[in-house]
Design a protein around this motif. Structure first.
Motif, mmCIF file in Angstrom:
data_model
loop_
_atom_site.group_PDB
_atom_site.id
_atom_site.type_symbol
_atom_site.label_atom_id
_atom_site.label_comp_id
_atom_site.label_asym_id
_atom_site.label_seq_id
_atom_site.Cartn_x
_atom_site.Cartn_y
_atom_site.Cartn_z
ATOM 1 N N GLN A 13 42.009 17.290 51.903
ATOM 2 C CA GLN A 13 41.614 18.603 51.411
ATOM 3 C C GLN A 13 41.472 19.576 52.581
ATOM 4 O OE1 GLN A 13 41.318 19.528 48.189
ATOM 5 N NE2 GLN A 13 41.893 17.444 47.562
ATOM 6 N N PRO A 14 42.014 20.813 52.443
ATOM 7 C CA PRO A 14 41.865 21.790 53.529
ATOM 8 C C PRO A 14 40.421 22.233 53.680
ATOM 9 C CG PRO A 14 42.879 22.812 51.591
ATOM 10 C CD PRO A 14 42.800 21.350 51.298
ATOM 11 N N VAL A 15 39.969 22.378 54.913
ATOM 12 C CA VAL A 15 38.598 22.806 55.198
ATOM 13 C C VAL A 15 38.567 24.328 55.325
ATOM 14 C CG1 VAL A 15 36.654 22.594 56.787
ATOM 15 C CG2 VAL A 15 38.143 20.624 56.359
ATOM 16 N N ASP A 16 37.554 24.963 54.746
ATOM 17 C CA ASP A 16 37.488 26.424 54.744
ATOM 18 C C ASP A 16 37.070 26.963 56.107
ATOM 19 O OD1 ASP A 16 34.258 27.199 54.425
ATOM 20 O OD2 ASP A 16 34.807 25.238 53.666
ATOM 21 N N LEU A 17 37.323 28.266 56.311
ATOM 22 C CA LEU A 17 37.073 28.914 57.603
ATOM 23 C C LEU A 17 35.597 28.917 57.953
ATOM 24 C CD1 LEU A 17 38.111 30.501 60.028
ATOM 25 C CD2 LEU A 17 38.050 32.578 58.638
ATOM 26 N N ALA A 62 38.492 31.241 53.203
ATOM 27 C CA ALA A 62 39.924 30.968 53.229
ATOM 28 C C ALA A 62 40.180 29.538 53.702
ATOM 29 C CB ALA A 62 40.640 31.956 54.153
ATOM 30 N N PRO A 63 41.087 28.810 53.038
ATOM 31 C CA PRO A 63 41.418 27.459 53.499
ATOM 32 C C PRO A 63 42.184 27.508 54.812
ATOM 33 C CG PRO A 63 42.883 28.116 51.713
ATOM 34 C CD PRO A 63 41.846 29.206 51.835
ATOM 35 N N THR A 64 42.024 26.494 55.627
ATOM 36 C CA THR A 64 42.708 26.419 56.917
ATOM 37 C C THR A 64 43.657 25.224 56.941
ATOM 38 O OG1 THR A 64 41.070 24.995 57.991
ATOM 39 C CG2 THR A 64 40.636 27.373 57.996
#
Length: 403
Positions: free
Chosen positions: A68-72, A59-61
């Motif tokens: 760019q959003p970093v994933d969990l 899931a993106p955080t």
């Protein structure tokens, strides 16, 4: 509780603060008995605080790197390896990416990003320039207050009414508070009255306060030139570089005790990648302690990170500086204070004397002697650091932009 309503970053921070269990699993259904899986096979991350919930591990955080959003998974992996040296952390990330194959990849954080993330997760900081605010932080309360104002204060708010962001039902206690509020009107009725008012002349008065530089010219006819509601930047923590040499008597394993506790002990095999210490610097900030960051590697430094380095502990070995912004010792110590600590009774190395007066050379008693003079040496070091910081432009709410 529905996982879609939970923020992964906030759940992780709350779980860390409470010391509750965080487990990677292959089960999408929250189950306290689900077996733990390694990060390469895990599909979800299960939290037990404040409620039992499973979040998809990819899931993106709200943490954004390079827009760019970093994933969990990457966030959790960075937390697990928070005490690991940077080369080892990068090697572990590469190995995990190989195990993942095409199923995903672990983001490798830059030094400043990793520092900022760990500081926020630990609860040592309440804000981060890389973490976007929650979409409903202000929306829920504002939406509910607007609905109450529209009802002229005569209608009650149902405990099941939706919040302004549509994220869920309004808390019954919050609804009771809203029902007791007095209608005060909105900003238009307060500022403008019964007819529109032209406030454009205020720009001319505000231009001198909103300009970025005292001598800069601001055109009042262009509103975009005014820094309306500028975000106040948090002053970065000053950085102290520790010598990575095994011949140094002060290394990452014992320098915290020395600088913060005022007592020397021999270094051991432990080697944390980063440490935090605090010190009261009355000439810099008399209202609160200043927090320092201690590292022995510059591999993940960005160019602007060097503006925050305030001291370099060295043994005189020039290979220490091969990854520094200034590799030549003479040039390095024109910009940053150098510190050498040796044993009392032993000659200062020729290399240290060659660096000149910009390197503070001090000495302490050998390990088998009493330690009552350690505090005196530590105070001398801190006095030099504070004096140099003040000269370089460090203030209570500002740090130098160039050194």
């Amino acid at each position: 509780m529905d996982a879609s309503t939970q923020d992964p970053l906030l759940l992780l921070r709350q779980s860390i603060a409470s010391g509750s269990s965080i487990r990677p699993t292959t089960s999408a259904t929250p189950d306290a008995s689900a077996p733990e899986a390694n990060l390469a096979q895990a599909t979800h991350l299960q939290f037990t605080h404040p409620s039992l919930v499973s979040i998809p591990i990819d899931a993106p955080t709200r943490f954004v790197s390079n827009e760019q959003p970093v994933d969990l998974r990457s966030i959790y992996f960075a937390w697990l390896n928070r005490e690991v040296a940077i080369p080892e952390y990068n090697a572990s990330a590469t190995k995990l990416n190989e195990e993942l194959g095409g199923a995903g990849s672990v983001h490798k954080f830059a030094f400043v990003e990793r520092l900022d993330l760990i500081t926020w997760l630990e609860g040592a900081s309440e804000e981060s320039e890389y973490i976007k605010p929650l979409a409903g932080d202000k929306g829920d309360a504002a939406g509910a207050a607007t609905a109450i104002a529209a009802g002229a204060g005569t209608k009650t708010v149902s405990a099941g009414a939706k919040g302004g962001s549509g994220r869920g039902t309004l808390d019954p206690r919050l609804a009771q508070i809203y029902n007791g509020e007095r209608k005060m009107g909105d900003r238009n009725s307060v500022l403008r009255g019964i007819k529109p008012t032209d406030f454009s002349h205020i720009r001319k008065l505000a231009a001198q306060f909103l300009s970025k530089k005292p001598n800069s010219q601001v055109n009042p006819s262009h509103p975009q030139s005014l820094a309306m509601n500028p975000k106040v930047a948090r002053r970065p923590d000053p950085i102290i570089l520790v010598s990575p040499s095994v011949s140094s008597i002060l290394r990452m394993s014992n320098i915290k005790d020395f600088l913060e506790g005022g007592r020397f002990r021999e270094p051991d095999s432990s080697s944390p990648s980063m440490l935090h210490i605090t010190r009261n610097l009355k000439e810099i900030d008399p209202t609160r302690p200043t927090r320092f960051i201690l590292v022995d590697s510059t591999d993940r430094f960005k160019p602007e990170t060097w503006n925050h380095v305030v001291a370099v502990f060295t043994t005189g070995q020039v290979w220490q500086f091969k990854t520094y912004k200034w590799r030549d010792p003479g040039e390095l110590f024109k910009h940053i204070l150098g510190i050498y600590v040796g044993y009392r009774g032993m000659a200062v190395p020729e290399e240290i004397r060659g660096f000149g007066h910009r390197v503070l050379a001090t000495s302490i008693d050998k390990p088998d002697m009493t330690r009552f003079r350690d505090r005196e040496v530590v105070e001398t070091i801190w006095k030099a650091i504070e004096s140099n910081m003040r000269a370089r432009g460090w203030r209570r709410d500002a740090a130098p932009t160039a050194i």
